[in-house]
Design a protein around this motif. Structure first.
Motif, PDB file in Angstrom:
ATOM      1  N   ARG A 303      -2.320   4.555   1.999  1.00 42.78           N
ATOM      2  CA  ARG A 303      -3.438   3.871   2.635  1.00 42.78           C
ATOM      3  C   ARG A 303      -3.154   2.369   2.688  1.00 42.78           C
ATOM      4  O   ARG A 303      -2.109   1.908   2.262  1.00 42.78           O
ATOM      5  CB  ARG A 303      -4.724   4.114   1.831  1.00 42.78           C
ATOM      6  CG  ARG A 303      -5.073   5.575   1.590  1.00 42.78           C
ATOM      7  CD  ARG A 303      -6.090   5.686   0.453  1.00 42.78           C
ATOM      8  NE  ARG A 303      -5.523   5.196  -0.817  1.00 42.78           N
ATOM      9  CZ  ARG A 303      -6.225   4.971  -1.916  1.00 42.78           C
ATOM     10  NH1 ARG A 303      -7.538   5.183  -1.909  1.00 42.78           N
ATOM     11  NH2 ARG A 303      -5.639   4.541  -3.023  1.00 42.78           N
ATOM     12  N   ALA A 304      -4.135   1.631   3.208  1.00 46.56           N
ATOM     13  CA  ALA A 304      -3.966   0.174   3.294  1.00 46.56           C
ATOM     14  C   ALA A 304      -3.740  -0.439   1.918  1.00 46.56           C
ATOM     15  O   ALA A 304      -2.968  -1.393   1.774  1.00 46.56           O
ATOM     16  CB  ALA A 304      -5.182  -0.452   3.959  1.00 46.56           C
ATOM     17  N   LEU A 305      -4.407   0.103   0.887  1.00 45.93           N
ATOM     18  CA  LEU A 305      -4.258  -0.463  -0.452  1.00 45.93           C
ATOM     19  C   LEU A 305      -2.829  -0.337  -0.946  1.00 45.93           C
ATOM     20  O   LEU A 305      -2.243  -1.299  -1.467  1.00 45.93           O
ATOM     21  CB  LEU A 305      -5.224   0.237  -1.420  1.00 45.93           C
ATOM     22  CG  LEU A 305      -5.201  -0.272  -2.864  1.00 45.93           C
ATOM     23  CD1 LEU A 305      -5.620  -1.737  -2.911  1.00 45.93           C
ATOM     24  CD2 LEU A 305      -6.123   0.573  -3.729  1.00 45.93           C
ATOM     25  N   GLU A 306      -2.249   0.849  -0.797  1.00 44.43           N
ATOM     26  CA  GLU A 306      -0.857   1.017  -1.208  1.00 44.43           C
ATOM     27  C   GLU A 306       0.067   0.106  -0.407  1.00 44.43           C
ATOM     28  O   GLU A 306       1.018  -0.473  -0.955  1.00 44.43           O
ATOM     29  CB  GLU A 306      -0.414   2.475  -1.024  1.00 44.43           C
ATOM     30  CG  GLU A 306      -0.939   3.437  -2.072  1.00 44.43           C
ATOM     31  CD  GLU A 306      -2.300   4.005  -1.718  1.00 44.43           C
ATOM     32  OE1 GLU A 306      -2.782   4.892  -2.444  1.00 44.43           O
ATOM     33  OE2 GLU A 306      -2.890   3.567  -0.710  1.00 44.43           O
ATOM     34  N   MET A 307      -0.212  -0.034   0.883  1.00 41.31           N
ATOM     35  CA  MET A 307       0.649  -0.874   1.706  1.00 41.31           C
ATOM     36  C   MET A 307       0.564  -2.339   1.299  1.00 41.31           C
ATOM     37  O   MET A 307       1.555  -3.072   1.344  1.00 41.31           O
ATOM     38  CB  MET A 307       0.287  -0.707   3.180  1.00 41.31           C
ATOM     39  CG  MET A 307       0.580   0.685   3.743  1.00 41.31           C
ATOM     40  SD  MET A 307       2.269   1.239   3.431  1.00 41.31           S
ATOM     41  CE  MET A 307       3.209  -0.069   4.192  1.00 41.31           C
ATOM     42  N   LEU A 308      -0.621  -2.784   0.906  1.00 37.90           N
ATOM     43  CA  LEU A 308      -0.765  -4.155   0.427  1.00 37.90           C
ATOM     44  C   LEU A 308       0.114  -4.406  -0.792  1.00 37.90           C
ATOM     45  O   LEU A 308       0.853  -5.400  -0.854  1.00 37.90           O
ATOM     46  CB  LEU A 308      -2.226  -4.447   0.099  1.00 37.90           C
ATOM     47  CG  LEU A 308      -3.144  -4.796   1.263  1.00 37.90           C
ATOM     48  CD1 LEU A 308      -4.604  -4.681   0.845  1.00 37.90           C
ATOM     49  CD2 LEU A 308      -2.848  -6.216   1.754  1.00 37.90           C
ATOM     50  N   PHE A 309       0.056  -3.503  -1.753  1.00 34.93           N
ATOM     51  CA  PHE A 309       0.831  -3.713  -2.973  1.00 34.93           C
ATOM     52  C   PHE A 309       2.311  -3.426  -2.753  1.00 34.93           C
ATOM     53  O   PHE A 309       3.173  -4.014  -3.420  1.00 34.93           O
ATOM     54  CB  PHE A 309       0.254  -2.887  -4.118  1.00 34.93           C
ATOM     55  CG  PHE A 309      -0.959  -3.530  -4.730  1.00 34.93           C
ATOM     56  CD1 PHE A 309      -0.828  -4.494  -5.711  1.00 34.93           C
ATOM     57  CD2 PHE A 309      -2.226  -3.210  -4.286  1.00 34.93           C
ATOM     58  CE1 PHE A 309      -1.937  -5.115  -6.258  1.00 34.93           C
ATOM     59  CE2 PHE A 309      -3.347  -3.821  -4.826  1.00 34.93           C
ATOM     60  CZ  PHE A 309      -3.205  -4.781  -5.810  1.00 34.93           C
TER      61      PHE A 309
END
Length: 483
Positions: A303-309
């Motif tokens: 998701r976007a959260l994983e992609m951010l990190f």
């Protein structure tokens, strides 16, 4: 190029930006690049384009196919225009007016990406990718124009300092933007972060995760950073003087100079072979960077959260690439260094192809239901995810290292008196085939109907580059070859 260096070295800006310290105008030059580069991290690689592929298109495979198709278009346009702009730049005189027009187009186009809504009520997929294609072309033009001001802004003695500062600022701004987005918009409101007192209880500014506004807001962040960071260059960085040469005449003369430059390089076999090989492997390296986010979103279901990190971690660790490149150059020589860096990138992409949420490196099946999570945080909780992350870490380090090692190798293969011409063709070789990586990824994705099929085509580019280097003589530890 020679005329620019001679004029800049005698200019007041060159004196102010000597070897001892950077002038304020040189720092403003660095700030421009530092503020522009977060667009690549936020939009192209980690956040926005993966959102387009997974959510707006609705199918990561189709998303990878359509994004790579549009990337070809910008590659063709850059191939047809950027080399001539670069060859003509010394004769055009002042560059700021041209650069200002490019920035004035780029900033609103970046901001417009906010209206790429998941339900299709805003920009369509075609409109969104047409905008990013235009930005990609303008981005390349801004690189040519901005780079042409480096020596004038910093002087010969401090050019490397200004360049290094620009890269550091770009990485720092991108990290700050990624970190702020994660803290302010992606982490708040998740069950796993309910006890994290340092995270807001709800997304700031009332942004809706259901409407994918955290992924879309990076468009405003990239545009705002660039607009604010570009302004000091126009106020304080010295410009080139007028030449009195009409623009059409400058471009015709630049085309003739470009051809002469290519003919000069052709007389030095080893350098020419290296530059030909580089056209392929640099395209492969760039393709890995550009499509890693789209690939991870579809294959690992991030998701976007994983992609951010993912972006935060790899951006931090990629800094090691500069040190690795230097160590390999010193220990083995730049040619062996580039071969190792290509080889490790090849292993990395082959490893990527063998990964899935339930599979590790092709052969190890992983049942998430049968294994406890590595931790109970909101991201990267399984072994396959951590293995994928480690592969990404390796790619980031060695791809970053190859940029430094390739420049060093060229200096070992060229006669000192011809360095300017060779680095002109070096820049050309980075744009002449910039369409090839997207083309192959597009064809592989379309033919095999999988993201892995598209990514696998990058192996061919890296392999051709690796084999090409086998025919290069020179580039050893202490050698300096003239061809």
């Amino acid at each position: 190029m020679t005329e620019l260096i001679q004029e800049a070295d005698l200019s007041p800006a060159a004196t102010l930006g000597g070897a001892d310290r950077l002038s304020f105008g040189a720092a403003c030059w660095s700030l421009f690049e530092g503020a522009r580069n977060p667009y690549v991290i936020l939009i192209t690689i980690y956040i926005f384009m993966p959102y387009v592929a997974q959510t707006v298109v609705g199918d990561p495979v189709k998303g990878q196919e359509v994004i790579s198709r549009w990337s070809q278009y910008s590659g063709w346009a850059v191939m047809a225009t950027a080399p001539f702009l670069g060859a003509s730049i010394d004769k055009l005189g002042p560059r700021k007016i041209w650069l200002a027009m490019v920035v004035a187009l780029m900033v609103p186009l970046m901001a417009a990406l906010w209206w790429t809504k998941p339900d299709g009520s805003g920009l369509s997929v075609t409109q969104t990718l047409a905008i990013t294609t235009c930005i990609g072309i303008l981005f390349s033009w801004s690189e040519v124009l901005h780079n042409s001001l480096l020596v004038r802004a910093a002087g010969l003695g401090s050019a490397h300092k200004a360049s290094g500062l620009a890269l550091a600022l770009g990485n720092g701004f991108a990290l700050l933007a990624l970190g702020f987005t994660a803290w302010a918009f992606a982490l708040p409101g998740l069950p796993e972060t309910a006890t994290w007192t340092w995270v807001p209880k709800t997304p700031l500014l009332g942004l809706s995760r259901a409407l994918h506004q955290p992924e879309r807001v990076v468009a405003f962040m990239a545009a705002g950073l660039f607009a604010v960071g570009a302004l000091p260059l126009f106020l304080f960085t010295p410009d080139a003087p007028r030449t009195g040469i009409p623009a059409l005449t400058a471009f015709r003369s630049g085309a003739a100079d470009l051809w002469a430059m290519v003919r000069t390089v052709g007389r030095y076999r080893n350098a020419a072979v290296f530059l030909a090989a580089r056209m392929f492997y640099v395209d492969g390296m760039t393709a890995i960077l550009i499509y890693a986010g789209v690939y991870a979103t579809g294959v690992m279901k991030w998701r976007a959260l994983e992609m951010l990190f993912f972006g935060i971690i790899l951006s931090v660790l990629a800094v090691l690439g500069g040190f690795v490149g230097r160590w390999l150059d010193q220990g083995l020589g730049p040619k062996r260094a580039v071969q190792i860096e290509i080889g490790m990138s090849l292993l990395g992409i082959i490893a990527f192809l063998g990964m899935a949420p339930d599979r590790i490196l092709y052969i190890w099946h992983w049942n998430p239901a049968a294994h406890a999570n590595l931790w109970e945080g909101p991201f990267f909780r399984t072994v396959p995810e951590w293995v994928f992350l480690l592969i990404g870490f390796s790619n980031a380090v060695f791809i970053t290292a190859h940029y430094a090692s390739s420049r060093t190798l060229l200096t070992r293969l060229t006669p000192p008196a011809q360095t300017g011409a060779f680095f002109g063709v070096y820049a050309l070789s980075g744009t002449a085939t910039s369409w090839l990586g997207p083309f192959l990824v597009n064809q592989g994705t379309r033919i095999f109907k999988t993201q892995q099929g598209g990514f696998a085509t990058i192996i061919g580019l890296l392999a051709v580059g690796f084999v090409g280097l086998l025919f290069v003589r020179g580039g050893d530890r202490a050698a300096r070859e003239g061809g």
